[in-house]
Design an enzyme around this catalytic site. Structure first.
Site, PDB file in Angstrom:
ATOM      1  CE  LYS A 151      -3.713   2.317   2.608  1.00 51.73           C
ATOM      2  NZ  LYS A 151      -4.761   2.153   3.631  1.00 51.73           N
TER       3      LYS A 151
ATOM      4  CG  ASP B 110     -13.072   5.253   6.514  1.00 48.97           C
ATOM      5  OD1 ASP B 110     -14.290   5.432   6.309  1.00 48.97           O
ATOM      6  OD2 ASP B 110     -12.194   5.461   5.657  1.00 48.97           O
TER       7      ASP B 110
HETATM    8  P1  ADP Z   1      -7.580   3.636   1.294  1.00 46.18           P
HETATM    9  O1  ADP Z   1      -7.039   4.181   2.564  1.00 46.18           O
HETATM   10  O2  ADP Z   1      -7.041   4.368   0.126  1.00 46.18           O
HETATM   11  O3  ADP Z   1      -9.064   3.491   1.304  1.00 46.18           O
HETATM   12  P2  ADP Z   1      -7.429   0.756   1.718  1.00 46.18           P
HETATM   13  O4  ADP Z   1      -6.448   0.265   2.727  1.00 46.18           O
HETATM   14  O5  ADP Z   1      -8.850   0.817   2.147  1.00 46.18           O
HETATM   15  O6  ADP Z   1      -6.940   2.163   1.153  1.00 46.18           O
HETATM   16  O7  ADP Z   1      -7.292  -0.164   0.426  1.00 46.18           O
HETATM   17  C1  ADP Z   1      -7.999   0.130  -0.780  1.00 46.18           C
HETATM   18  C2  ADP Z   1      -8.491  -1.170  -1.408  1.00 46.18           C
HETATM   19  O8  ADP Z   1      -7.403  -2.034  -1.709  1.00 46.18           O
HETATM   20  C3  ADP Z   1      -9.384  -1.979  -0.488  1.00 46.18           C
HETATM   21  O9  ADP Z   1     -10.734  -1.605  -0.597  1.00 46.18           O
HETATM   22  C4  ADP Z   1      -9.147  -3.403  -0.949  1.00 46.18           C
HETATM   23  O10 ADP Z   1      -9.958  -3.715  -2.050  1.00 46.18           O
HETATM   24  C5  ADP Z   1      -7.696  -3.383  -1.400  1.00 46.18           C
HETATM   25  N1  ADP Z   1      -6.820  -3.879  -0.325  1.00 46.18           N
HETATM   26  C6  ADP Z   1      -6.277  -3.153   0.675  1.00 46.18           C
HETATM   27  N2  ADP Z   1      -5.517  -3.905   1.504  1.00 46.18           N
HETATM   28  C7  ADP Z   1      -5.585  -5.159   1.019  1.00 46.18           C
HETATM   29  C8  ADP Z   1      -5.008  -6.421   1.425  1.00 46.18           C
HETATM   30  N3  ADP Z   1      -4.215  -6.523   2.498  1.00 46.18           N
HETATM   31  N4  ADP Z   1      -5.294  -7.509   0.679  1.00 46.18           N
HETATM   32  C9  ADP Z   1      -6.083  -7.405  -0.409  1.00 46.18           C
HETATM   33  N5  ADP Z   1      -6.646  -6.270  -0.842  1.00 46.18           N
HETATM   34  C10 ADP Z   1      -6.410  -5.143  -0.151  1.00 46.18           C
HETATM   35 MG    MG Z   2     -10.216   2.282   2.456  1.00 47.97          MG
END
Ligand code: ADP
Ligand code: MG
Length: 378
Positions: A123, A228
């Site tokens: 991320k 959130d």
């Molecule tokens: P943001 O803070 O930008 O909302 P998120 O952490 O919610 O970021 O991640 C955005 C998207 O990426 C999530 O809705 C999910 O679909 C995917 N995602 C995030 N972390 C994971 C993970 N550990 N494994 C698989 N998909 C993930």
């Molecule tokens: Mg998110």
């Protein structure tokens, strides 16, 4: 845009890394870092920094820009990505890159893999579209809106996310296993399945509802609120278990607005279950029901845990930056600014920045044992 050119990782050298790190350090107190300053901070034995910077500009890891008072270099998004990814590959946390799987509000998500080809989730935090304002006016170079702050804010966000994930994982909350972080990048376990928002039917709606409300309460009893907690930040694994993600905004139950955040998390779940599954329940948690049995908020120094002593405040203060004003998109006031006459740093300051570059490079080359404490920043 948004694409990671990871091929660059292979052909850039240790010297390139050093020059980029020098620009990164220079950006702590310069909007644009003069080439001569980069050269003295990078402290390369054979010189040739200007040629390196020119090539880094060609690869768009740096840009050279004209300011009102002098010209200089700035790290691009890709340049910052490169620094973090290089550090994570040096440490052998990741060794190959796959597709982008998500674009969040403030992040880009990729599949990566370690040396054993185990897929992981990367991320990249991006708070670049937000505009910041100085409220202290302490330092000349931050006396205006500072475009360099995206770099620090993204780093704060990633650091917080990792610390929360680690603390939650240690307490056996259903969260992805945190692997490592560097700058604005977090590496974690890849969750199979998908976000709850993609789920159209579940075998036992009541069970899932109770499970999610139970998690909100369990978090609260540890002293924290997700903040959130909604269908986009709850993943449903292939075996139907909820897994919580996305933690940078978490706060302490001692935060002045804690009850508001808590009630909003509960309401999000209730409303989603009503809308998606036609499920309603008279039973839902109240803030006053919480019975604290842990001090996760103290461990992480969550926002609101101690007034003025949160991680953000410390870092923002260190940079002399105030709080968020608004999104840059609907606020054209994020105009170019530059730091007057501060291109001349004293010998002492340069020596200090040099040391920071050395320390940063050392740090990037070390596999560090992860601590949940967030004071290992800086
Ligand atoms: P943001 O803070 O930008 O909302 P998120 O952490 O919610 O970021 O991640 C955005 C998207 O990426 C999530 O809705 C999910 O679909 C995917 N995602 C995030 N972390 C994971 C993970 N550990 N494994 C698989 N998909 C993930
Ligand atoms: Mg998110």
């Amino acid at each position: 845009m948004g694409k990671l050119d990871v091929a660059i990782l292979r052909y850039l050298t240790g010297e390139d890394f050093r020059v980029l790190t020098a620009v990164e350090m220079g950006m702590k107190n310069h909007e644009l870092v003069p080439g001569s300053l980069v050269a003295s901070i990078a402290n390369l034995r054979h010189g040739g920094v200007h040629k390196l910077m020119k090539d880094l500009c060609k690869h768009r890891l740096l840009t050279y820009e004209r300011g009102k008072h002098y010209d200089g270099y700035r790290l691009t998004n890709s340049g910052y990505d490169y620094l973090a990814l290089k550090a994570l590959t040096n440490r052998k946390v990741i060794s190959s890159f796959g597709n982008q799987i998500g674009v969040g509000k403030e992040s880009n998500i990729y599949i990566v893999a370690d040396e054993d080809k185990t897929p992981l989730c990367l991320k990249l935090h991006r708070l670049g579209r937000t505009c910041f304002r100085n409220i202290k006016g302490k330092r000349d170079y931050h006396a205006h809106r500072n475009r360099a702050s995206w770099l620090y804010l993204s780093r704060i966000s990633a650091t917080k996310e990792f610390a929360y994930m680690k603390a939650l994982y240690d307490r056996e909350f259903p969260v992805p296993k945190p692997i490592d972080f560097n700058r604005h990048c977090v590496v974690m376990e890849l969750v199979t399945g998908g976000p709850l928002t993609h789920v159209t039917s579940v075998s036992d709606v009541e069970w899932l509802y109770d499970e999610l409300m139970g998690l909100i309460v369990r978090l609260g009893n540890c002293g924290v609120i997700h903040g959130d907690f909604n269908e986009f930040n709850i993943m449903i694994s292939e075996d139907g278990q909820p897994i919580i993600i996305d933690f940078p905004q978490m706060v302490s139950i001692r935060h002045p607005n804690a009850q508001l955040y808590f009630d909003r998390d509960v309401r999000c779940i209730r409303e989603f279950f009503k809308k998606r599954f036609g499920y309603e329940s008279e039973e839902y948690p109240k803030f006053s029901d919480l019975e604290r049995d842990d001090e996760l908020d103290a461990e992480i120094a969550c926002s609101g845990y101690k007034r003025n002593e949160t991680l953000e405040n410390e870092l923002l203060e260190e940079m002399g930056i105030g709080l968020e004003v608004s999104d840059a998109e609907d606020n054209e006031e994020c105009e170019e600014i530059d730091d007057k006459a501060s291109s001349r740093l004293g010998e002492e300051e340069i020596a200090l920045l040099r040391q920071e570059v050395e320390a940063s490079i050392r740090h990037d080359e070390t596999i560090h044992t992860v601590t949940a404490k967030t004071n290992e920043l800086t």
